[in-house]
Design a protein around this motif. Structure first.
Motif, PDB file in Angstrom:
ATOM      1  N   HIS A  31       9.079  35.505  -8.835  1.00  9.82           N
ATOM      2  CA  HIS A  31       9.920  34.692  -7.939  1.00  9.82           C
ATOM      3  C   HIS A  31       9.605  35.013  -6.489  1.00  9.82           C
ATOM      4  CE1 HIS A  31      13.357  32.205  -6.988  1.00  9.82           C
ATOM      5  NE2 HIS A  31      13.750  33.134  -6.139  1.00  9.82           N
ATOM      6  N   PRO A  32       9.527  34.033  -5.628  1.00  8.97           N
ATOM      7  CA  PRO A  32       9.699  32.604  -5.876  1.00  8.97           C
ATOM      8  C   PRO A  32       8.384  31.956  -6.316  1.00  8.97           C
ATOM      9  CG  PRO A  32       9.475  32.966  -3.527  1.00  8.97           C
ATOM     10  CD  PRO A  32       9.419  34.317  -4.191  1.00  8.97           C
ATOM     11  N   ALA A  33       8.488  31.109  -7.344  1.00  8.76           N
ATOM     12  CA  ALA A  33       7.304  30.411  -7.841  1.00  8.76           C
ATOM     13  C   ALA A  33       7.711  29.100  -8.503  1.00  8.76           C
ATOM     14  CB  ALA A  33       6.556  31.281  -8.847  1.00  8.76           C
ATOM     15  N   LYS A  53       2.336  27.573  -7.683  1.00  8.70           N
ATOM     16  CA  LYS A  53       2.580  28.059  -6.321  1.00  8.70           C
ATOM     17  C   LYS A  53       3.473  29.281  -6.470  1.00  8.70           C
ATOM     18  CE  LYS A  53       0.630  24.475  -4.411  1.00  8.70           C
ATOM     19  NZ  LYS A  53      -0.736  24.533  -4.035  1.00  8.70           N
ATOM     20  N   CYS A  54       2.975  30.431  -6.046  1.00  6.55           N
ATOM     21  CA  CYS A  54       3.677  31.686  -6.271  1.00  6.55           C
ATOM     22  C   CYS A  54       3.589  32.553  -5.019  1.00  6.55           C
ATOM     23  CB  CYS A  54       3.059  32.403  -7.481  1.00  6.55           C
ATOM     24  SG  CYS A  54       3.914  33.905  -7.965  1.00  6.55           S
ATOM     25  N   GLU A  55       4.725  33.062  -4.596  1.00  6.87           N
ATOM     26  CA  GLU A  55       4.791  33.892  -3.389  1.00  6.87           C
ATOM     27  C   GLU A  55       5.007  35.370  -3.707  1.00  6.87           C
ATOM     28  OE1 GLU A  55       4.289  32.749  -0.251  1.00  6.87           O
ATOM     29  OE2 GLU A  55       3.822  30.818  -1.148  1.00  6.87           O
ATOM     30  N   ALA A  56       4.971  35.733  -4.966  1.00  3.96           N
ATOM     31  CA  ALA A  56       5.181  37.126  -5.363  1.00  3.96           C
ATOM     32  C   ALA A  56       3.851  37.886  -5.344  1.00  3.96           C
ATOM     33  CB  ALA A  56       5.807  37.180  -6.753  1.00  3.96           C
ATOM     34  N   LYS A  58       0.408  39.447  -6.627  1.00  2.00           N
ATOM     35  CA  LYS A  58      -0.637  38.801  -7.429  1.00  2.00           C
ATOM     36  C   LYS A  58      -0.528  39.103  -8.929  1.00  2.00           C
ATOM     37  CE  LYS A  58      -5.625  37.972  -7.656  1.00  2.00           C
ATOM     38  NZ  LYS A  58      -5.427  37.040  -8.720  1.00  2.00           N
ATOM     39  N   CYS A  61       2.174  36.932 -10.374  1.00  3.24           N
ATOM     40  CA  CYS A  61       1.747  35.532 -10.331  1.00  3.24           C
ATOM     41  C   CYS A  61       0.697  35.244 -11.399  1.00  3.24           C
ATOM     42  CB  CYS A  61       1.216  35.179  -8.944  1.00  3.24           C
ATOM     43  SG  CYS A  61       2.479  35.202  -7.654  1.00  3.24           S
TER      44      CYS A  61
END
Length: 85
Positions: A31-33, A53-56, A58, A61
């Motif tokens: 999260h967030p993804a 699309k992932c902001e966590a 790697k 993700c």
């Protein structure tokens, strides 16, 4: 569109685009993804496109993408079985 909560995951079905958007819940490691899966036709082939699309971090993700890739593979198999009939 149709919006649903599935065990904390927000799932949005977009019939006009033949797409499903899945958002991670707040406590998920990735999260967030968001993962978008869509059915597309290219020539005679029916395919499932997936975007992540992932902001966590790697690794989290990558795990999320791998889990959804398994679902995409299952969707492809199901679509192919349906066409073979």
């Amino acid at each position: 569109v149709k919006v649903a909560d599935q065990s904390g995951w927000t799932v949005i079905e977009e019939p006009a685009a033949a797409a499903i958007w899945t958002f991670t819940p707040a406590g998920h490691p990735a999260h967030p993804a968001v993962v978008r899966r869509g059915i597309v036709q290219r020539g005679n082939d029916i395919l499932v496109d997936m975007e992540v699309k992932c902001e966590a971090a790697k690794p989290a993700c990558d795990r999320l993408a791998a889990e959804f890739q398994t679902l995409v593979d299952q969707m492809r198999q199901s679509l192919n079985r349906g066409r073979a009939r």
